[in-house]
Enzyme design. Structure first.
Site, PDB file in Angstrom:
ATOM      1  N   THR A  48       0.820  -1.215   0.000  1.00 50.37           N
ATOM      2  CA  THR A  48       0.000   0.000   0.000  1.00 50.37           C
ATOM      3  C   THR A  48       0.854   1.265   0.000  1.00 50.37           C
ATOM      4  OG1 THR A  48      -0.251  -0.371   2.379  1.00 50.37           O
ATOM      5  CG2 THR A  48      -2.101  -0.983   0.990  1.00 50.37           C
ATOM      6  N   TYR A 111     -12.335  -1.707   4.957  1.00 44.35           N
ATOM      7  CA  TYR A 111     -13.615  -1.024   4.782  1.00 44.35           C
ATOM      8  C   TYR A 111     -14.823  -1.850   5.224  1.00 44.35           C
ATOM      9  CZ  TYR A 111     -17.420   1.760   2.931  1.00 44.35           C
ATOM     10  OH  TYR A 111     -18.573   2.493   2.824  1.00 44.35           O
ATOM     11  N   TYR A 137      -1.256  -9.608   6.862  1.00 43.86           N
ATOM     12  CA  TYR A 137      -0.904  -8.205   7.130  1.00 43.86           C
ATOM     13  C   TYR A 137      -2.032  -7.560   7.930  1.00 43.86           C
ATOM     14  CZ  TYR A 137       0.523  -3.328   6.160  1.00 43.86           C
ATOM     15  OH  TYR A 137       0.886  -2.016   6.258  1.00 43.86           O
ATOM     16  N   ARG A 142      -5.603   1.369   9.115  1.00 44.12           N
ATOM     17  CA  ARG A 142      -6.010   1.569   7.717  1.00 44.12           C
ATOM     18  C   ARG A 142      -7.181   0.681   7.302  1.00 44.12           C
ATOM     19  NH1 ARG A 142      -2.639   4.563   4.326  1.00 44.12           N
ATOM     20  NH2 ARG A 142      -0.707   5.270   5.293  1.00 44.12           N
ATOM     21  N   LYS A 166       2.763  -9.877   9.041  1.00 39.56           N
ATOM     22  CA  LYS A 166       3.241  -8.504   9.200  1.00 39.56           C
ATOM     23  C   LYS A 166       2.286  -7.828  10.179  1.00 39.56           C
ATOM     24  CE  LYS A 166       4.073  -4.127   6.804  1.00 39.56           C
ATOM     25  NZ  LYS A 166       3.944  -3.352   5.531  1.00 39.56           N
ATOM     26  N   ILE A 208       9.018  -5.316   7.674  1.00 42.22           N
ATOM     27  CA  ILE A 208       8.727  -4.829   6.323  1.00 42.22           C
ATOM     28  C   ILE A 208       8.562  -3.329   6.486  1.00 42.22           C
ATOM     29  CG2 ILE A 208       7.118  -4.797   4.387  1.00 42.22           C
ATOM     30  CD1 ILE A 208       6.611  -7.750   4.863  1.00 42.22           C
TER      31      ILE A 208
END
Length: 293
Positions: A48, A111, A137, A142, A166, A208
């Protein structure tokens, strides 16, 4: 073998753009050489941080192919493929050129805010469809939904093709629960540059990183020192970069990291809306920091 490849410093590559909004392929090649020359252990394309929501399907395919070509097997390449639609992720896994990928990094559904069972079933489905191992992840700031330690551990223990996580929840207790109870060969990777050093000291297997786009040499050295048990050296490098981390994420990612990279003329300070450059005040602070770094 994979556990060794994904241990250490991975870098979530930004996507450079030209002033007219096209992908800057020359800038991307320069960035790839910069991070590999700085000692990172692997790169991540289509994370992202690469502004992937603004890229077309064809551009994403071109980025994967270009990254494989320019990395040229010097380090492993991880490909980011994630979405809030499980079916769309499965379809992209089937269409993307992944023969040279070490693994897939897949962000939890954003979302839609699925339940923990929904998150589990999402990852179980894409793991079954993926030709490559999956890195979970978790970035609730987010996505809008935290993937709990319980869900992560359930996936780690029950789904064979899921090999790493992650973790970017910012919840140290949750991170330590995963580290304590994970399968022996399951990797836990930090996704938060500012707290990566203490997370490595707690037992994470690497990072990462966004910051390693710029601080490739010092960040990689910090990770290596800490993983090798040289906590004093890891601490020294962490504090050397700490103000940079704060400035880099003060307004927006990837606006911050691109401000750093453009200072050294590695890439242009350009974006696709809705991302815009950092404010003039923050850019001045970044410039002042980097002049003395």
């Amino acid at each position: 073998m994979l556990q060794q490849q994904l241990r250490g410093t991975g870098v979530a590559l930004v996507t450079p753009f030209t002033t007219n909004g096209a992908i800057d392929w020359t800038g991307l090649e320069r960035l790839i050489n910069h991070v590999i020359g700085g000692g990172v252990d692997y790169v991540v394309t289509l994370g992202t941080t690469g502004e992937t929501p603004t890229l077309s399907s064809d551009e994403k395919l071109d980025l994967i192919k270009f990254t494989f070509e320019k990395v040229s097997k010097r380090v492993p390449v991880v490909v980011g493929i994630g979405d809030y639609s499980t079916a769309d992720v499965v379809s992209r896994l089937e269409k993307c050129p992944l023969d040279d990928a070490a693994a897939i990094l897949s962000v939890s559904p954003f979302y839609s805010k699925p339940t923990q069972e929904g998150i589990f079933q999402h990852y179980k489905a894409i793991a079954a469809a993926s030709p490559k191992p999956i890195i979970l992840y978790n970035v609730p700031a987010r996505t809008g939904r935290n993937m709990t330690a319980e869900t992560t551990l359930r996936l780690a223990h029950e789904v064979e093709n899921i090999v790493a996580m992650k973790e970017a929840s910012g919840d140290m207790l949750q991170c330590m629960q995963i580290i304590r109870d994970k399968p022996k060969d399951f990797l836990v990777i930090s996704g938060d540059d500012g707290v990566a050093f203490p997370q490595l000291a707690c037992g994470m297997d690497g990072v990462i990183s966004v910051a390693a786009n710029y601080f490739a040499k010092d960040f990689s050295a910090m990770v290596k020192a800490t993983l090798d048990g040289n906590i004093a050296e890891g601490r020294r490098l962490h504090y050397k970069m700490l103000e940079g981390f704060d400035l880099m994420f003060m307004e927006n990612n990837p606006a911050g990291i691109k401000a750093f990279l453009s200072f050294d003329k590695i890439i242009e300070n350009t974006f696709r809306l809705p991302i815009i450059p950092v404010s003039n005040d923050l850019q001045t602070k970044i410039n002042t920091f980097l002049k003395g770094y």
